[in-house]
Design a protein around this motif. Sequence first.
Motif, PDB file in Angstrom:
ATOM      1  N   SER A   1       0.836  -1.195   0.000  1.00 53.92           N
ATOM      2  CA  SER A   1       0.000   0.000   0.000  1.00 53.92           C
ATOM      3  C   SER A   1       0.862   1.232   0.000  1.00 53.92           C
ATOM      4  O   SER A   1       1.914   1.295   0.623  1.00 53.92           O
ATOM      5  CB  SER A   1      -0.920  -0.001   1.225  1.00 53.92           C
ATOM      6  OG  SER A   1      -0.156   0.067   2.387  1.00 53.92           O
TER       7      SER A   1
ATOM      8  N   SER B   1      -3.815   2.768  -2.112  1.00 56.78           N
ATOM      9  CA  SER B   1      -4.597   2.056  -1.114  1.00 56.78           C
ATOM     10  C   SER B   1      -5.885   1.559  -1.752  1.00 56.78           C
ATOM     11  O   SER B   1      -6.459   2.226  -2.607  1.00 56.78           O
ATOM     12  CB  SER B   1      -4.925   2.976   0.060  1.00 56.78           C
ATOM     13  OG  SER B   1      -3.742   3.391   0.696  1.00 56.78           O
TER      14      SER B   1
ATOM     15  N   ARG C   1      -9.772   4.973  -0.552  1.00 59.26           N
ATOM     16  CA  ARG C   1      -9.458   6.301  -0.025  1.00 59.26           C
ATOM     17  C   ARG C   1     -10.675   7.196  -0.208  1.00 59.26           C
ATOM     18  O   ARG C   1     -11.168   7.363  -1.330  1.00 59.26           O
ATOM     19  CB  ARG C   1      -8.250   6.892  -0.751  1.00 59.26           C
ATOM     20  CG  ARG C   1      -7.725   8.176  -0.100  1.00 59.26           C
ATOM     21  CD  ARG C   1      -6.431   8.609  -0.755  1.00 59.26           C
ATOM     22  NE  ARG C   1      -5.826   9.711  -0.040  1.00 59.26           N
ATOM     23  CZ  ARG C   1      -4.653  10.251  -0.362  1.00 59.26           C
ATOM     24  NH1 ARG C   1      -3.974   9.777  -1.388  1.00 59.26           N
ATOM     25  NH2 ARG C   1      -4.170  11.256   0.324  1.00 59.26           N
TER      26      ARG C   1
ATOM     27  N   GLU D   1      -8.679   6.347   4.839  1.00 59.52           N
ATOM     28  CA  GLU D   1      -7.902   5.499   3.954  1.00 59.52           C
ATOM     29  C   GLU D   1      -7.807   4.119   4.593  1.00 59.52           C
ATOM     30  O   GLU D   1      -7.519   4.002   5.789  1.00 59.52           O
ATOM     31  CB  GLU D   1      -6.505   6.090   3.751  1.00 59.52           C
ATOM     32  CG  GLU D   1      -5.696   5.442   2.659  1.00 59.52           C
ATOM     33  CD  GLU D   1      -4.444   6.251   2.304  1.00 59.52           C
ATOM     34  OE1 GLU D   1      -3.559   5.676   1.660  1.00 59.52           O
ATOM     35  OE2 GLU D   1      -4.367   7.427   2.678  1.00 59.52           O
TER      36      GLU D   1
ATOM     37  N   ASN E   1      -5.840   0.587   4.116  1.00 57.77           N
ATOM     38  CA  ASN E   1      -4.690   0.057   3.409  1.00 57.77           C
ATOM     39  C   ASN E   1      -4.793  -1.448   3.197  1.00 57.77           C
ATOM     40  O   ASN E   1      -5.578  -2.140   3.860  1.00 57.77           O
ATOM     41  CB  ASN E   1      -3.409   0.375   4.203  1.00 57.77           C
ATOM     42  CG  ASN E   1      -3.185   1.859   4.333  1.00 57.77           C
ATOM     43  OD1 ASN E   1      -3.181   2.587   3.346  1.00 57.77           O
ATOM     44  ND2 ASN E   1      -3.019   2.327   5.565  1.00 57.77           N
TER      45      ASN E   1
ATOM     46  N   ALA F   1      -7.988  -5.294   2.094  1.00 58.45           N
ATOM     47  CA  ALA F   1      -8.378  -4.171   2.949  1.00 58.45           C
ATOM     48  C   ALA F   1      -9.814  -4.418   3.387  1.00 58.45           C
ATOM     49  O   ALA F   1     -10.678  -4.699   2.568  1.00 58.45           O
ATOM     50  CB  ALA F   1      -8.275  -2.857   2.181  1.00 58.45           C
TER      51      ALA F   1
END
Length: 249
Positions: free
Chosen positions: A3, A8, A11, A31, A33, A200
Amino acid sequence: MTSTATSSPLRLEGITKHFGGVVAIKQFDLEVNAGEIVALVGDNGAGKSTLVKIISGLYQPTAGSIQLNGEPVSFNDAADARAKGVEVVYQDLALVDQQPVYMNLFLGRELRKGPLRTLDRKEMQRQTQGLVDDLDVRIPSAKAMLADLSGGQRQGIAIARATHWASGLVLMDEPTAALGVAETGKVEEVILKLKQRGAAVLIVSHNLDQVFRIADRVTVMRRGTQVGTRETAGTDKNEIIAMITGLTS
């Protein structure tokens, strides 16, 4: 999966949502990651589900931007978001009891073969079995009927399906709210497997014990406003509760 500030999986910048004269969300930034679990918490009406619906294409933001893997995106509807790799796991599962596990994993996206475009059941079974084995979703087999599985096993299948179709990001809206303690623990193990795979994960949860068990960070909303974000290792339940209720020192 590595990331960076620009790549990422998710976001959000300045996300704002108005319903007429009502401000449901105001200037939300976050955000998430790769290889990270972020929990979204707050009282009922704080704006958590509205935010998930914005990320998943059910609502369009009044202002602000969404980036997936460093690319700006906008969604016309939920189907558009899914086509761009956004998958959501809800408390009430969108699964079909009278179909086997592998058909649920490929529901609406069935693999076909040959000039007659017949269902490629063997390939769907193979991919499904590989995924559930990798995530350690404990089921008899990919051919098991969904109706024969427990609530935790079904939720594990829903998470596996989201993982299969997501582009590095999985959203979860209270995925264990209807489960008992033992089943919740099994589902949390699957969620942690997603982290190990580099996904994520953004999870909405009312269960602060769960948040501190699995999340790397927690972001708090109160009445549509983002109060703050904390590393779970550097905070405790008392501080988070104070942020949720507004009784901050």
